[in-house]
Design a protein around this motif. Structure first.
Motif, PDB file in Angstrom:
ATOM      1  N   GLY A 140       5.364  20.525  -0.212  1.00  0.00           N
ATOM      2  CA  GLY A 140       4.453  20.111  -1.160  1.00  0.00           C
ATOM      3  C   GLY A 140       4.972  20.200  -2.436  1.00  0.00           C
ATOM      4  N   GLU A 141       6.191  20.377  -2.554  1.00  0.00           N
ATOM      5  CA  GLU A 141       7.010  20.247  -3.982  1.00  0.00           C
ATOM      6  C   GLU A 141       6.937  18.947  -4.612  1.00  0.00           C
ATOM      7  OE1 GLU A 141      10.791  22.007  -3.089  1.00  0.00           O
ATOM      8  OE2 GLU A 141       9.843  24.048  -2.748  1.00  0.00           O
ATOM      9  N   SER A 142       6.502  18.095  -3.884  1.00  0.00           N
ATOM     10  CA  SER A 142       6.311  16.854  -4.437  1.00  0.00           C
ATOM     11  C   SER A 142       5.322  16.167  -3.621  1.00  0.00           C
ATOM     12  CB  SER A 142       7.576  15.740  -4.173  1.00  0.00           C
ATOM     13  OG  SER A 142       7.985  15.739  -2.751  1.00  0.00           O
ATOM     14  N   ALA A 143       4.859  14.757  -3.877  1.00  0.00           N
ATOM     15  CA  ALA A 143       3.830  14.144  -3.038  1.00  0.00           C
ATOM     16  C   ALA A 143       4.637  13.829  -1.606  1.00  0.00           C
ATOM     17  CB  ALA A 143       3.596  12.816  -3.595  1.00  0.00           C
ATOM     18  N   PHE A 144       3.640  13.956  -0.453  1.00  0.00           N
ATOM     19  CA  PHE A 144       4.208  13.600   0.917  1.00  0.00           C
ATOM     20  C   PHE A 144       5.007  12.154   0.790  1.00  0.00           C
ATOM     21  CE2 PHE A 144       3.895  12.561   5.294  1.00  0.00           C
ATOM     22  CZ  PHE A 144       4.464  13.728   5.857  1.00  0.00           C
ATOM     23  N   SER A 145       4.432  11.424  -0.033  1.00  0.00           N
ATOM     24  CA  SER A 145       4.869  10.028   0.194  1.00  0.00           C
ATOM     25  C   SER A 145       6.184   9.927  -0.458  1.00  0.00           C
ATOM     26  CB  SER A 145       4.136   8.983  -0.457  1.00  0.00           C
ATOM     27  OG  SER A 145       4.031   9.279  -1.903  1.00  0.00           O
ATOM     28  N   THR A 146       6.315  10.884  -1.336  1.00  0.00           N
ATOM     29  CA  THR A 146       7.959  10.758  -2.019  1.00  0.00           C
ATOM     30  C   THR A 146       8.814  11.511  -1.036  1.00  0.00           C
ATOM     31  OG1 THR A 146       6.675  11.203  -4.109  1.00  0.00           O
ATOM     32  CG2 THR A 146       8.966  11.819  -4.069  1.00  0.00           C
ATOM     33  N   TRP A 147       8.360  12.629  -0.478  1.00  0.00           N
ATOM     34  CA  TRP A 147       9.101  13.225   0.524  1.00  0.00           C
ATOM     35  C   TRP A 147       9.378  12.250   1.649  1.00  0.00           C
ATOM     36  CZ3 TRP A 147       8.144  14.763   5.707  1.00  0.00           C
ATOM     37  CH2 TRP A 147       8.989  15.725   6.382  1.00  0.00           C
ATOM     38  N   VAL A 148       8.611  11.351   2.154  1.00  0.00           N
ATOM     39  CA  VAL A 148       8.623  10.540   3.232  1.00  0.00           C
ATOM     40  C   VAL A 148       9.990   9.435   2.827  1.00  0.00           C
ATOM     41  CG1 VAL A 148       8.013   8.642   4.605  1.00  0.00           C
ATOM     42  CG2 VAL A 148       6.561  10.727   4.360  1.00  0.00           C
ATOM     43  N   TYR A 149       9.711   9.017   1.543  1.00  0.00           N
ATOM     44  CA  TYR A 149      10.626   7.990   1.141  1.00  0.00           C
ATOM     45  C   TYR A 149      12.157   8.448   0.872  1.00  0.00           C
ATOM     46  CZ  TYR A 149       7.319   4.233   0.260  1.00  0.00           C
ATOM     47  OH  TYR A 149       5.790   3.260   0.435  1.00  0.00           O
ATOM     48  N   ALA A 207       0.992  -1.156  -0.107  1.00  0.00           N
ATOM     49  CA  ALA A 207       0.060  -0.141   0.106  1.00  0.00           C
ATOM     50  C   ALA A 207       0.851   1.237   0.036  1.00  0.00           C
ATOM     51  CB  ALA A 207      -0.939  -0.075   1.211  1.00  0.00           C
ATOM     52  N   ALA A 208       0.404   2.288  -0.551  1.00  0.00           N
ATOM     53  CA  ALA A 208       1.115   3.583  -0.706  1.00  0.00           C
ATOM     54  C   ALA A 208       0.962   4.213   0.429  1.00  0.00           C
ATOM     55  CB  ALA A 208       0.666   4.366  -1.968  1.00  0.00           C
ATOM     56  N   ILE A 209       1.968   5.226   0.821  1.00  0.00           N
ATOM     57  CA  ILE A 209       1.709   6.365   1.957  1.00  0.00           C
ATOM     58  C   ILE A 209       0.788   7.226   1.395  1.00  0.00           C
ATOM     59  CG2 ILE A 209       2.804   8.010   3.213  1.00  0.00           C
ATOM     60  CD1 ILE A 209       5.650   6.229   2.922  1.00  0.00           C
ATOM     61  N   TRP A 210      -0.350   7.344   2.180  1.00  0.00           N
ATOM     62  CA  TRP A 210      -1.378   8.342   1.667  1.00  0.00           C
ATOM     63  C   TRP A 210      -1.783   9.199   3.116  1.00  0.00           C
ATOM     64  CZ3 TRP A 210      -6.230   9.853   2.917  1.00  0.00           C
ATOM     65  CH2 TRP A 210      -6.545  10.893   1.895  1.00  0.00           C
ATOM     66  N   ILE A 211      -1.453  10.226   2.973  1.00  0.00           N
ATOM     67  CA  ILE A 211      -1.917  11.338   3.934  1.00  0.00           C
ATOM     68  C   ILE A 211      -2.554  12.424   3.556  1.00  0.00           C
ATOM     69  CG2 ILE A 211      -1.071  12.354   6.193  1.00  0.00           C
ATOM     70  CD1 ILE A 211       1.180  10.551   6.290  1.00  0.00           C
ATOM     71  N   ALA A 212      -3.859  12.786   3.770  1.00  0.00           N
ATOM     72  CA  ALA A 212      -4.324  14.102   3.266  1.00  0.00           C
ATOM     73  C   ALA A 212      -3.638  15.507   3.651  1.00  0.00           C
ATOM     74  CB  ALA A 212      -5.767  13.892   3.906  1.00  0.00           C
ATOM     75  N   GLN A 213      -3.526  16.259   2.697  1.00  0.00           N
ATOM     76  CA  GLN A 213      -2.902  17.548   2.800  1.00  0.00           C
ATOM     77  C   GLN A 213      -3.206  18.392   4.062  1.00  0.00           C
ATOM     78  OE1 GLN A 213       0.009  18.382   1.164  1.00  0.00           O
ATOM     79  NE2 GLN A 213       0.071  20.030   2.523  1.00  0.00           N
ATOM     80  N   GLU A 214      -4.653  18.332   4.429  1.00  0.00           N
ATOM     81  CA  GLU A 214      -4.836  18.986   5.464  1.00  0.00           C
ATOM     82  C   GLU A 214      -4.387  18.372   6.881  1.00  0.00           C
ATOM     83  OE1 GLU A 214      -8.774  16.525   4.005  1.00  0.00           O
ATOM     84  OE2 GLU A 214      -7.038  17.656   3.160  1.00  0.00           O
ATOM     85  N   THR A 215      -4.315  16.928   6.864  1.00  0.00           N
ATOM     86  CA  THR A 215      -3.776  16.192   7.969  1.00  0.00           C
ATOM     87  C   THR A 215      -2.306  16.756   8.153  1.00  0.00           C
ATOM     88  OG1 THR A 215      -5.092  14.263   7.511  1.00  0.00           O
ATOM     89  CG2 THR A 215      -3.220  14.039   9.058  1.00  0.00           C
ATOM     90  N   VAL A 216      -1.676  16.834   6.997  1.00  0.00           N
ATOM     91  CA  VAL A 216      -0.239  17.321   7.097  1.00  0.00           C
ATOM     92  C   VAL A 216      -0.078  18.788   7.570  1.00  0.00           C
ATOM     93  CG1 VAL A 216       1.798  17.629   5.703  1.00  0.00           C
ATOM     94  CG2 VAL A 216       0.609  15.489   5.166  1.00  0.00           C
ATOM     95  N   ASP A 217      -0.896  19.458   7.116  1.00  0.00           N
ATOM     96  CA  ASP A 217      -0.862  20.968   7.389  1.00  0.00           C
ATOM     97  C   ASP A 217      -1.225  21.089   8.851  1.00  0.00           C
ATOM     98  OD1 ASP A 217      -0.743  21.779   4.773  1.00  0.00           O
ATOM     99  OD2 ASP A 217      -2.807  22.305   4.461  1.00  0.00           O
ATOM    100  N   ALA A 218      -2.071  20.194   9.726  1.00  0.00           N
ATOM    101  CA  ALA A 218      -2.518  20.387  11.192  1.00  0.00           C
ATOM    102  C   ALA A 218      -1.274  19.910  11.477  1.00  0.00           C
ATOM    103  CB  ALA A 218      -3.598  19.512  11.315  1.00  0.00           C
ATOM    104  N   ALA A 219      -0.868  18.569  11.070  1.00  0.00           N
ATOM    105  CA  ALA A 219       0.441  18.014  11.865  1.00  0.00           C
ATOM    106  C   ALA A 219       1.640  19.345  11.910  1.00  0.00           C
ATOM    107  CB  ALA A 219       1.062  17.012  11.272  1.00  0.00           C
ATOM    108  N   GLN A 220       1.885  20.086  10.884  1.00  0.00           N
ATOM    109  CA  GLN A 220       2.898  21.083  10.825  1.00  0.00           C
ATOM    110  C   GLN A 220       2.851  22.198  11.897  1.00  0.00           C
ATOM    111  OE1 GLN A 220       2.830  21.954   6.626  1.00  0.00           O
ATOM    112  NE2 GLN A 220       4.739  21.239   6.424  1.00  0.00           N
ATOM    113  N   GLY A 221       1.212  22.224  12.211  1.00  0.00           N
ATOM    114  CA  GLY A 221       0.846  23.558  13.072  1.00  0.00           C
ATOM    115  C   GLY A 221       0.809  22.816  14.605  1.00  0.00           C
ATOM    116  N   GLY A 222       1.304  21.788  14.803  1.00  0.00           N
ATOM    117  CA  GLY A 222       1.480  21.068  15.955  1.00  0.00           C
ATOM    118  C   GLY A 222       0.201  20.256  16.569  1.00  0.00           C
ATOM    119  N   ASP A 223      -0.657  19.777  15.835  1.00  0.00           N
ATOM    120  CA  ASP A 223      -1.809  18.879  16.344  1.00  0.00           C
ATOM    121  C   ASP A 223      -1.405  17.782  16.495  1.00  0.00           C
ATOM    122  OD1 ASP A 223      -4.273  17.342  15.413  1.00  0.00           O
ATOM    123  OD2 ASP A 223      -5.001  19.169  16.096  1.00  0.00           O
TER     124      ASP A 223
END
Length: 272
Positions: free
Chosen positions: A67-76, A2-18
């Motif tokens: 967000g210059e690439s997919a979040f999965s690409t960045w993690v890998y 399975a691919a890494i899939w995380i919604a952008q809004e979740t990433v945004d919230a995590a970057q805000g410390g949620d």
């Protein structure tokens, strides 16, 4: 896989410390990061250590994701950079080659092996362990290309971005890895070639005597649903290079140990 899939809004919230979003980021990435570490390093404890270190890097570098690439690409990318540059892990690399592995497989083969208790489970563990060990015979650059391209089946452009090489360079690495794996399995693996000297039943007594395979301990195959006989039939139903593809496809995905994500969120989230 399975691919890494995380919604952008979740990433945004995590970057805000949620905190909940941070846990979701970890939950979305942990199994794929661990699966990559297991395939590249093979050793259970090395992969566990690498997974934890990579997930720490994902969390601590999260603010730099633009967000210059997919979040999965960045993690890998983070995972691959760690696996390539971690000196303590590179120092533990056994330096295995296909020639060394072939000689080891032929050592101690039994012509008419007795049937062991839990034979199918033991053969399945031996099959899986041997298949994973083959990856160690590839140089790290070829191993990464093979895992990302053929095992994870990532788009070649994404895989090239992850490895920070051109698409042409990635395709060349993948082709070399495929050729090496196919040549080895066609000559040495009884599941791929019935005329090969080694077969799992003939190899099992030596593997058990050396402690490589142990009754009731199945760290490499325990998470899989396929039996040894089912995998054998599946490999036998395809032709040529597809046999080695099926051999590697039959290795189960290894889920991240349950406690890692919880430990990391407890330790790191107050400081991010």
């Amino acid at each position: 896989m399975a691919a890494i899939w995380i919604a952008q809004e979740t990433v945004d919230a995590a970057q805000g410390g949620d905190r909940q979003a941070l846990e979701s980021v970890l939950a979305g990435a942990q199994d794929q990061v661990h699966a990559l570490a297991r395939r590249i390093l093979v050793d259970v404890e090395d992969a566990r250590e690498a997974t934890q270190e990579i997930l720490i890097l994902v969390l601590t570098k999260l603010s730099t994701f633009r967000g210059e690439s997919a979040f999965s690409t960045w993690v890998y990318q983070i995972a691959v950079r760690y696996l390539v540059n971690a000196k303590k892990l590179r120092a533990r690399d056994p330096g295995l080659t296909f020639e060394m592995f072939a000689a080891d497989l032929e050592n101690g083969l039994v012509a008419d092996p007795p049937k062991a208790p839990d034979q199918d489970l033991l053969l399945n563990e031996l099959r899986t362990s041997c298949t994973m060990a083959m990856l160690l015979c590839l140089t790290l650059d070829l191993r990464l290309a093979y895992v990302l391209g053929d095992i994870f089946e990532l788009d070649h452009s994404e895989a090239a971005t992850i490895l920070e090489v051109t698409p042409a360079a990635f395709r060349k690495r993948l082709s070399r890895a495929r050729s090496a794996v196919h040549a080895f399995t066609a000559q040495n693996c009884g599941l791929v070639n019935q005329s090969a000297p080694c077969s799992c039943p003939r190899r099992l007594p030596a593997a058990m005597a050396s402690g490589r395979i142990t009754l009731n301990d199945y760290p490499n195959s325990g998470e899989g649903a396929d039996s040894f006989q089912a995998v054998k039939r599946r490999i036998g139903s395809v032709v040529d290079a597809l046999k080695s593809y099926e051999l590697f496809s039959a290795v189960p995905d290894h889920r991240c140990p349950d406690d890692i994500r919880h430990q990391l969120t407890e330790i790191l989230s107050p400081n991010i």
